[in-house]
Scaffold this motif. Structure first.
Motif: not given
Length: 212
Positions: A89-92, A23-29
Motif C-alpha cells: 500500500q505504501h513504501v518509505d 494504485r489502480e494505475a499500477g503505481e504505489i504511493p
C-alpha cells in the motif's frame, strides 16, 4: 554502486481518492527522505518494485532512483502491506550515502545437515534475521550459519555468527540463533485409557439404574 534503477513520479494528491487512483494505475504511493534532503511524496511502478523486492538482495537492494530531474541512491526502509490482500500500500525510501554506515536487517540462512537431526533431533531456529551496521556496499545477502556439527542439546548464539570484520551485528551476543532439541515422544496409538470409576461412584450409579 546501485544494484537497480527505479523511476519515480512526484505526486501532489494525498486524499484517499487520489491514492486509490494511483494504485489502480499500477503505481504505489511512496515517500523518499534523508538527513540532508526534504521529504518528497512520490509514486513508483508496482511491478518494478516487486522485482526488486523479490531479488536476491530484497529490501537491502541499493536503488538508483530517478526523481524530480535528478538521481539519488535509496533503500526500502518500510513497507505497508494490506493484511488481507497482501498488496503493498505504501513504501518509505531512505536516501543513503554510500560512504556512510547504515543499520539494516539481514536474513540468517542455515547451511548443512545437523548431526543431531540424523539422530532424531529437531532444529529450532529462534532468530531468522539479524540487525547489522555497515557501509551499504558491504551488506550481505544473508548471514550463513553452518549447523553440520550441532548435536542434540547444542546451540549457536549471535556471538557465533561469522561475518566480515567490517560488519557489526547489533543483536545481543547471547541471543540464541539455532538449537537442536530432542524429539518429543509420540503419543501411543489407539484410544486413551479411561480411569476406573471410584467404587462408591460406581455403586451409586448401579442403585440409580435399579430404582429407575
Amino acid at each position: 554502486m546501485a544494484d537497480a534503477i527505479l523511476d519515480a513520479n512526484l505526486r501532489k494528491g494525498h486524499s484517499r481518492s487520489s491514492l486509490r487512483e494511483i494504485r489502480e494505475a499500477g503505481e504505489i504511493p511512496a515517500v523518499v527522505y534523508g538527513k540532508h534532503v526534504d521529504s518528497l511524496s512520490i509514486s513508483v511502478d508496482g511491478k518494478e518494485l516487486k522485482k526488486i523486492l523479490n531479488s536476491t538482495t530484497g529490501r537491502n537492494t541499493l536503488i538508483s532512483m530517478k526523481v524530480n530531474g535528478g538521481k539519488q541512491t535509496v533503500m526500502v526502509k518500510n513497507l505497508q502491506v494490506d493484511p488481507l490482500r497482501h498488496d503493498i500500500q505504501h513504501v518509505d525510501f531512505q536516501q543513503i550515502s554510500e560512504d556512510s554506515k547504515i543499520r539494516t536487517v539481514v536474513p540468517i540462512q542455515l547451511v548443512g545437515t545437523s548431526k543431531g537431526v540424523a539422530l532424531g533431533g529437531v532444529i529450532q531456529q529462534e532468530l531468522r534475521s539479524a540487525e547489522v551496521e555497515c557501509l551499504p556496499s558491504q551488506i550481505p545477502d544473508a548471514i550463513k550459519v553452518d549447523i553440520s556439527d550441532l548435536e542434540i542439546g547444542d546451540a549457536l548464539t549471535v556471538c557465533d555468527l561469522n561475518v566480515a570484520s567490517e560488519i557489526k551485528i547489533l543483536d545481543h551476543p547471547r541471543s540464541t540463533v539455532v538449537s537442536v532439541a530432542a524429539a518429543r515422544a509420540s503419543e501411543p496409538e489407539g484410544q486413551p485409557e479411561v480411569a476406573p470409576e471410584p467404587e462408591e461412584e460406581a455403586e451409586s450409579k448401579t442403585l440409580e439404574k435399579e430404582q429407575s
